[in-house]
Design an enzyme around this catalytic site. Structure first.
Site, PDB file in Angstrom:
ATOM      1  N   GLU A 203       0.799  -1.231   0.000  1.00  0.00           N
ATOM      2  CA  GLU A 203       0.000   0.000   0.000  1.00  0.00           C
ATOM      3  C   GLU A 203       0.829   1.278   0.000  1.00  0.00           C
ATOM      4  O   GLU A 203       0.853   2.027   0.990  1.00  0.00           O
ATOM      5  CB  GLU A 203      -0.940   0.013   1.213  1.00  0.00           C
ATOM      6  N   GLU A 392      -5.601  -8.495   1.017  1.00  0.00           N
ATOM      7  CA  GLU A 392      -6.071  -8.129   2.366  1.00  0.00           C
ATOM      8  C   GLU A 392      -7.560  -7.847   2.304  1.00  0.00           C
ATOM      9  O   GLU A 392      -8.028  -7.167   1.382  1.00  0.00           O
ATOM     10  CB  GLU A 392      -5.376  -6.867   2.913  1.00  0.00           C
TER      11      GLU A 392
HETATM   12  C1  BGC Z   1      -2.584  -2.521   6.125  1.00  0.00           C
HETATM   13  C2  BGC Z   1      -2.483  -3.330   7.386  1.00  0.00           C
HETATM   14  C3  BGC Z   1      -3.554  -2.882   8.364  1.00  0.00           C
HETATM   15  C4  BGC Z   1      -4.891  -3.159   7.740  1.00  0.00           C
HETATM   16  C5  BGC Z   1      -6.089  -2.868   8.630  1.00  0.00           C
HETATM   17  C6  BGC Z   1      -4.001  -2.325   5.645  1.00  0.00           C
HETATM   18  O1  BGC Z   1      -4.128  -1.037   5.168  1.00  0.00           O
HETATM   19  O2  BGC Z   1      -1.803  -3.086   5.122  1.00  0.00           O
HETATM   20  O3  BGC Z   1      -1.197  -3.179   7.892  1.00  0.00           O
HETATM   21  O4  BGC Z   1      -3.438  -3.470   9.596  1.00  0.00           O
HETATM   22  O5  BGC Z   1      -5.018  -2.365   6.586  1.00  0.00           O
HETATM   23  O6  BGC Z   1      -6.205  -1.544   8.936  1.00  0.00           O
END
Ligand code: BGC
Length: 480
Positions: A203, A392
């Site tokens: 990101e 993610e």
């Molecule tokens: C990030 C993580 C973070 C997750 C939840 C993502 O933007 O890569 O490191 O914990 O979001 O907020």
């Protein structure tokens, strides 16, 4: 078809149509019906399932075995910028618990473990002498994965720049391209015979804008003068990192990830649509377009116009890299409104609670599964994007342990609804190959500290005890 929906699904369908967010009822129906038909086999046998993690958020051992401080150590320890006053000094103590944690992952029937290497653990001076103990640690993690038939995926950078490099200007200093290249060579040469799946940056919009523009993440710098060089150097490293991995690792699957979102206007006013264009450029276009040879989206993001000052001859060609995949990281949607006084963006994301959203996470993020579908569709439309993984997706809740059990039904529903939207995209021909949820363990959630819990596994941060949540068991059964 209506009669196969239960009452809740039917009301939800009406709600979505009434809100006007999806105008085609057939489309909405299709997605809801698929949610009730979710199964592992619907995604195909080759589809990958796993979790994503990041070094600073889980490892702990922040000063152990030769590791130096990263900007997150400094930011959380010195300035007390973290909401609950905590640090990542111990976190989940994954440094010592990695073997049993990977056993837990295995018990959930997952086959991918994505982790990041901490630059300051392997190169305590940022460049130069290598810390063998740091290199050995990641060998142990990788070997443990391989013994369990879990694919280890490495992210080179998940926000924890060595502090010694920040002292020389960090991402604002063009030399970061050389520093990062040295680090990328070290990691890809060290692990390239065992690890085939690679992510260059996690990101970049998040760590550049939030850390060097808005200043609420490490290193806590503000303003466009910090931000513009940082963006350009990160975009250069994104491409250079890809080239380095390709040169060192045979048969590598190389990607990079973006925090992306479906952006919608608060009102159907032209000025809110202009705000949408700006937010969309920031979240969804800023880093992918230069890598595809399309340059920076300057006409949609006026604050970028002086980025030219940092661009040297040949840089525009060097920004391009032919990634094997793009990692989509999506949690929610953004609803934006035009507000002239907001610096850089002249627009604001409106908090879901303030616009009447009913379901949102402990981060205040609305549950909006269609955003994942829209985002996958949007990125697959780029000529030059080959395949996608969801790298993610997840939801923070205030989980409670009762009788040694964590009943997180809301999280299970979140996963089901997002998986249904991913399946919808896949069934429409979008080439999405895997899903990594955020995250295996409850962990250090950056400036929010330890309050938001994201794990499939609950962590008692006092005792380091782990308890698999109901959502973890749900995945275990789903993936059986
Ligand atoms: C990030 C993580 C973070 C997750 C939840 C993502 O933007 O890569 O490191 O914990 O979001 O907020």
């Amino acid at each position: 078809m209506i009669n196969i929906l239960n009452r809740k699904e039917f009301l939800r369908l009406l709600g979505i149509i009434a809100s006007g967010t999806l105008s085609n009822p057939q489309q909405v129906l299709a997605s809801i019906v698929k949610q009730s038909e979710l199964s592992k086999s619907a995604f195909g046998n080759d589809f990958l399932w796993g979790v994503s993690t990041a070094a600073y958020q889980i490892e702990g051992a922040s000063q152990e075995d030769g590791k130096s401080r990263s900007i997150w150590d400094t930011f959380s320890q010195k300035h007390r910028h973290i909401k609950d006053g905590s640090t990542g000094d111990i976190a989940c103590d994954f440094y010592h618990n990695y073997a049993s944690d990977i056993d837990l992952l295995k018990s959930l029937n997952m086959n991918v473990f994505r982790f990041s290497t901490a630059w300051s653990r392997v190169l305590p001076q940022g460049t130069g002498s290598v810390n063998q103990k740091g290199i050995d640690f990641y060998h142990r993690v990788i070997d443990k994965c391989l013994e369990n038939n879990i694919h280890p995926w490495i992210s080179l950078y998940h926000w924890d720049l060595p502090q010694v490099l920040q002292d020389k200007g960090g991402w604002m200093n063009r030399e970061v391209i050389d520093w990062f290249s040295e680090y990328a060579h070290l990691i890809s040469k060290s692990y390239g015979d065992k690890v085939k799946d690679w992510i260059v940056l996690n990101e970049p919009t998040a760590f550049t804008v939030v850390g060097y523009g808005v200043g609420v993440h490490a290193p806590g710098l503000r303003g466009v003068n910090h931000l513009l060089p940082t963006i350009h150097h990160a975009a250069m490293c994104q491409a250079e990192g890809g080239r380095i991995i390709r040169s060192n690792v045979s048969n590598a699957n190389i990607g990079t990830t973006f925090s992306c979102s479906h952006v919608m206007p608060l009102r159907s006013l032209e000025k809110d649509h202009i705000a949408v264009e700006r937010w969309d450029a920031l979240l969804n276009r800023l880093f992918i377009e230069p890598s595809l040879g399309l340059g920076y989206p300057i006409s949609s993001l006026p604050f970028l116009r002086n980025i030219d000052k940092h661009i040297k001859e040949d840089d525009m060609e060097k920004l391009v890299f032919d990634f094997d995949f793009i990692g989509i990281q999506n949690y929610t949607r953004e609803v934006v409104k035009n507000i002239g006084i907001i610096p850089y963006m002249h627009g604001l994301e409106i908090h879901p609670a303030k616009r009447g959203a009913k379901d949102f996470s402990d981060m205040g993020w609305e549950f909006y599964p269609e955003s994942l579908y829209e985002t996958l569709k949007r990125f697959s439309n780029y000529k030059g994007v080959k395949k996608l993984y969801v790298t993610e997706n997840g939801c923070a809740l205030q989980d409670q342990v009762v009788d040694n059990r964590v009943e997180d039904t809301q999280r299970i529903n979140y996963f089901k609804s997002y998986l249904a939207q991913m399946l919808r995209a896949k069934n429409e021909g979008i080439d999405v190959r895997g899903y990594l949820c955020w995250s295996l363990l409850d962990n250090f959630e950056w400036r929010e500290g330890y309050r938001p819990r994201y794990g499939l596994v609950y962590v008692d941060f006092k005792t380091q005890e782990r308890i698999i949540k109901d959502s973890g068991y749900w995945f275990r059964d789903f993936l059986k």
